[in-house]
Design an enzyme around this catalytic site. Structure first.
Site, PDB file in Angstrom:
ATOM      1  N   THR A   1      -7.018   9.471   8.518  1.00  0.00           N
ATOM      2  CA  THR A   1      -6.758   8.179   7.861  1.00  0.00           C
ATOM      3  C   THR A   1      -6.691   7.026   8.868  1.00  0.00           C
ATOM      4  OG1 THR A   1      -4.375   8.570   8.005  1.00  0.00           O
ATOM      5  CG2 THR A   1      -5.463   9.248   5.957  1.00  0.00           C
TER       6      THR A   1
ATOM      7  N   GLY B   1      -7.468   3.861  10.363  1.00  0.00           N
ATOM      8  CA  GLY B   1      -8.213   2.666   9.954  1.00  0.00           C
ATOM      9  C   GLY B   1      -8.250   2.416   8.455  1.00  0.00           C
ATOM     10  N   THR B   2      -7.439   3.137   7.679  1.00  0.00           N
ATOM     11  CA  THR B   2      -7.473   2.909   6.219  1.00  0.00           C
ATOM     12  C   THR B   2      -7.019   1.485   5.864  1.00  0.00           C
ATOM     13  OG1 THR B   2      -5.299   3.952   6.091  1.00  0.00           O
ATOM     14  CG2 THR B   2      -7.179   5.306   5.412  1.00  0.00           C
ATOM     15  N   GLY B   3      -5.987   1.000   6.571  1.00  0.00           N
ATOM     16  CA  GLY B   3      -5.471  -0.339   6.274  1.00  0.00           C
ATOM     17  C   GLY B   3      -6.494  -1.418   6.614  1.00  0.00           C
ATOM     18  N   CYS B   4      -7.154  -1.253   7.774  1.00  0.00           N
ATOM     19  CA  CYS B   4      -8.184  -2.224   8.195  1.00  0.00           C
ATOM     20  C   CYS B   4      -9.317  -2.250   7.170  1.00  0.00           C
ATOM     21  CB  CYS B   4      -8.761  -1.832   9.556  1.00  0.00           C
ATOM     22  SG  CYS B   4      -7.513  -1.597  10.825  1.00  0.00           S
TER      23      CYS B   4
ATOM     24  N   LYS C   1       0.836  -1.215   0.000  1.00  0.00           N
ATOM     25  CA  LYS C   1       0.000   0.000   0.000  1.00  0.00           C
ATOM     26  C   LYS C   1       0.863   1.254   0.000  1.00  0.00           C
ATOM     27  CE  LYS C   1      -1.696  -1.569   3.776  1.00  0.00           C
ATOM     28  NZ  LYS C   1      -2.421  -1.877   5.019  1.00  0.00           N
TER      29      LYS C   1
HETATM   30  N1  LIG Z   1      -4.571  10.504   1.654  1.00  0.00           N
HETATM   31  C1  LIG Z   1      -4.947   9.441   0.955  1.00  0.00           C
HETATM   32  N2  LIG Z   1      -5.618   9.566  -0.207  1.00  0.00           N
HETATM   33  C2  LIG Z   1      -6.028   8.508  -0.919  1.00  0.00           C
HETATM   34  N3  LIG Z   1      -5.803   7.233  -0.540  1.00  0.00           N
HETATM   35  C3  LIG Z   1      -5.126   7.013   0.610  1.00  0.00           C
HETATM   36  C4  LIG Z   1      -4.663   8.095   1.430  1.00  0.00           C
HETATM   37  N4  LIG Z   1      -4.039   7.574   2.534  1.00  0.00           N
HETATM   38  C5  LIG Z   1      -4.120   6.232   2.404  1.00  0.00           C
HETATM   39  N5  LIG Z   1      -4.748   5.890   1.239  1.00  0.00           N
HETATM   40  C6  LIG Z   1      -5.039   4.546   0.759  1.00  0.00           C
HETATM   41  O1  LIG Z   1      -5.554   3.812   1.867  1.00  0.00           O
HETATM   42  C7  LIG Z   1      -5.140   2.459   1.799  1.00  0.00           C
HETATM   43  C8  LIG Z   1      -4.369   2.101   3.064  1.00  0.00           C
HETATM   44  O2  LIG Z   1      -3.043   2.558   2.887  1.00  0.00           O
HETATM   45  P1  LIG Z   1      -2.020   2.899   4.002  1.00  0.00           P
HETATM   46  O3  LIG Z   1      -0.693   2.883   3.361  1.00  0.00           O
HETATM   47  O4  LIG Z   1      -2.480   4.158   4.670  1.00  0.00           O
HETATM   48  O5  LIG Z   1      -2.197   1.672   4.952  1.00  0.00           O
HETATM   49  P2  LIG Z   1      -1.917   1.542   6.467  1.00  0.00           P
HETATM   50  O6  LIG Z   1      -0.758   2.385   6.846  1.00  0.00           O
HETATM   51  O7  LIG Z   1      -1.862   0.099   6.789  1.00  0.00           O
HETATM   52  O8  LIG Z   1      -3.204   2.136   7.068  1.00  0.00           O
HETATM   53  P3  LIG Z   1      -3.482   2.426   8.583  1.00  0.00           P
HETATM   54  O9  LIG Z   1      -3.705   3.916   8.605  1.00  0.00           O
HETATM   55  O10 LIG Z   1      -4.707   1.660   8.902  1.00  0.00           O
HETATM   56  O11 LIG Z   1      -2.278   1.969   9.360  1.00  0.00           O
HETATM   57  C9  LIG Z   1      -4.323   2.352   0.508  1.00  0.00           C
HETATM   58  O12 LIG Z   1      -5.160   1.970  -0.545  1.00  0.00           O
HETATM   59  C10 LIG Z   1      -3.811   3.766   0.324  1.00  0.00           C
HETATM   60  O13 LIG Z   1      -3.440   4.022  -1.007  1.00  0.00           O
HETATM   61  C1  LIG Z   2      -7.315  -2.541  17.038  1.00  0.00           C
HETATM   62  C2  LIG Z   2      -6.515  -1.882  15.983  1.00  0.00           C
HETATM   63  N1  LIG Z   2      -6.210  -2.566  14.862  1.00  0.00           N
HETATM   64  C3  LIG Z   2      -5.504  -1.970  13.876  1.00  0.00           C
HETATM   65  C4  LIG Z   2      -5.078  -0.686  13.999  1.00  0.00           C
HETATM   66  C5  LIG Z   2      -4.260  -0.046  12.896  1.00  0.00           C
HETATM   67  O1  LIG Z   2      -4.960   0.978  12.267  1.00  0.00           O
HETATM   68  P1  LIG Z   2      -4.347   2.441  12.149  1.00  0.00           P
HETATM   69  O2  LIG Z   2      -2.924   2.265  11.702  1.00  0.00           O
HETATM   70  O3  LIG Z   2      -5.171   3.135  11.141  1.00  0.00           O
HETATM   71  O4  LIG Z   2      -4.388   3.092  13.509  1.00  0.00           O
HETATM   72  C6  LIG Z   2      -5.410   0.011  15.182  1.00  0.00           C
HETATM   73  N2  LIG Z   2      -5.035   1.277  15.392  1.00  0.00           N
HETATM   74  N3  LIG Z   2      -6.117  -0.615  16.152  1.00  0.00           N
END
Ligand SMILES: Nc1ncnc2c1ncn2[C@@H]1O[C@H](COP(=O)(O)OP(=O)(O)OP(=O)(O)O)[C@@H](O)[C@H]1O
Ligand SMILES: Cc1ncc(COP(=O)(O)O)c(N)n1
Length: 268
Positions: A204, A206-209, A173
């Protein structure tokens, strides 16, 4: 109706973890079930407490689901210790689970560590080899591929390395890139970019979840890997573009963006 199980941690603020997974699954038209690995006391500014379930209890949760309503896909998120990881791997092997999406959650957006170093080793040994697809962000891909990622070519090399090591598809990602939001899928020996316009939204959490749960929902519905990723990418982009702004830190997304269009007056 297709069914999806999330095995992940609870986020009390509802932006990530089990809560984000269930919201995503509902909005993607599947029946959502959960096996909770840990409770977190968490909000948009940080994680103040983590309380894990025991491996025995997690085993009971997974048994309860599989012996009654067999999931068509399983999404795995936060799993912070080796004992829990071994339990998940053992149970998913036993039940011959299909469509396993592993989001190798290591650090929360707010900066909190959500897995121990020792558990990362167990993750590599026990869980990644049974995954259908892994969805690391760039820092996680760096850990799994044991290399630094600074260019697009590095993303491809890292995804290929991880895919070959664990025999699964890898979606690296690009949300941590500053200029775009392009994700790289390495699948069946080929790489494909899923480009996204970077949305100017600092919320952002929870974007990964969300992305991994949307992929699991789409695989459960029978879409192939590329189509499942394409649809999941469209979902996360729409949820971010809805520009919800809650909390004092990096806030959650609006999963009800579609419903808000349909029921405008009740979504205030
Ligand atoms: N500002 C943004 N605009 C558009 N898409 C985004 C943006 N930020 C994240 N994404 C998308 O969101 C999804 C998750 O990507 P990201 O790299 O943020 O994952 P992550 O770090 O595991 O997320 P988390 O915030 O849950 O830890 C991907 O499809 C990424 O391209
Ligand atoms: C319970 C739980 N699972 C996953 C994430 C990661 O998500 P993020 O990196 O967006 O905080 C989180 N913060 N909390």
């Amino acid at each position: 109706m297709r069914k999806v199980l999330t095995i992940a941690g609870s986020d009390s603020s509802g932006g990530a973890g089990i809560q984000a997974d269930i919201k995503t699954m509902i909005m993607n038209g599947v029946y959502a079930m959960s096996a909770v690995t840990a409770l977190t006391a968490q909000n948009t500014t940080g994680v103040t407490g983590i309380m894990e379930v025991t491996p025995e209890f997690l085993a009971q949760e997974i048994d309860a689901v599989f012996t009654d309503i067999r999931p068509d896909a399983v999404k795995i998120g936060m799993v912070s210790s080796s004992g829990l990881i071994r339990t998940i791997a053992e149970k998913l092997r036993f039940y011959e689970a299909e469509n396993i999406v592993v989001d190798p959650v290591m650090v929360a957006t707010s900066g909190a560590r959500l897995i121990s170093d020792e558990a990362i080793d167990t993750l590599k040994k026990e869980l990644l080899p049974i995954a259908t697809v892994l969805t690391p962000n760039i820092p996680e891909a760096e850990v799994l591929a044991d290399m630094k990622i600074t260019t697009k070519e590095d993303m491809v090399t890292a995804a290929q390395k991880i895919s070959e090591a664990y025999g699964c598809a890898v979606l690296c990602k690009g949300g941590h890139n500053l200029n775009d939001a392009n994700d790289l899928l390495y699948y069946d020996g080929c790489s494909e970019w899923f480009n996204g316009k970077r949305i100017d939204n600092p919320n952002t959490h929870g974007t990964g979840c969300t992305l991994s749960s949307a992929i699991a929902s789409n695989l459960a519905k029978g879409y192939d890997m590329k189509e499942a990723v394409r649809r999941a990418k469209a979902y996360i982009s729409d949820a971010l573009a809805a520009m919800l702004n809650l909390g004092k830190g990096s806030g959650p997304m609006n999963h009800a963006f579609d419903l808000c269009g349909r029921f405008k007056e009740s979504c205030v």
